[in-house]
Design an enzyme around this catalytic site. Structure first.
Site: not given
Ligand SMILES: Nc1nc2c(c(=O)[nH]1)N=C([C@H](O)[C@H](O)COP(=O)(O)OP(=O)(O)OP(=O)(O)O)CN2
Ligand SMILES: [Zn+2]
Length: 127
Positions: A26, A69, A108
């Protein structure tokens, strides 16, 4: 306060997390279809509702313009746009125009979200 109403909104935006550990995925630029849920609590008015769902949409509209955006890291106050800090930022931006606000939820992804319920009671409130 017997009722809570919630309305969901969506926006698309890019971000990166500059304070994530080195090597964390990230830290790289990426984007999400963010979902924001605003929750308002209150008693029923003579109309039989807490407030019109449209009132939540009106309060959200200026924030949509600021976020949709956009590259979130460039928005003032969102230099480190985690879900947590984004939810708190939205709360600060919207609380004066949305009486009864009790929660801001930011998702997210379909499986990762954060709920912010406002600043802690300054009195502590643990007795
Ligand atoms: N406590 C938080 N942890 C994370 C955040 C956050 O805002 N608060 N953000 C991120 C990243 O922005 C990431 O894009 C989202 O995390 P994740 O759940 O890992 O998303 P994925 O869809 O990529 O999940 P996978 O299961 O790894 O494919 C990270 N952590
Ligand atoms: Zn993200």
């Amino acid at each position: 306060m017997s009722f809570e109403i919630t309305r969901a909104f969506r926006f698309e935006a890019a971000h990166l997390l500059p304070k994530a550990p080195h090597g964390h995925k990230c830290r790289r630029l990426h984007g999400h279809s963010f979902v924001v849920e605003l929750t308002v609590a209150g008693d029923l008015s003579s109309e039989g509702w807490v407030c019109d769902f449209a009132d939540l949409a009106s309060a959200w509209a200026p924030l949509h313009d600021q976020l949709d955006h956009h590259y979130l890291n460039e928005v003032a106050g969102l230099e480190n746009p985690t879900s947590e800090l984004l939810a708190a930022w939205i709360w600060t931006q919207i609380e004066s125009t949305l009486p009864g606000l009790v929660a801001v939820r930011v998702a997210e992804t379909c499986t990762a979200s954060c709920i912010y319920r406002g600043p802690r009671d300054p009195g502590g409130g643990s007795s």
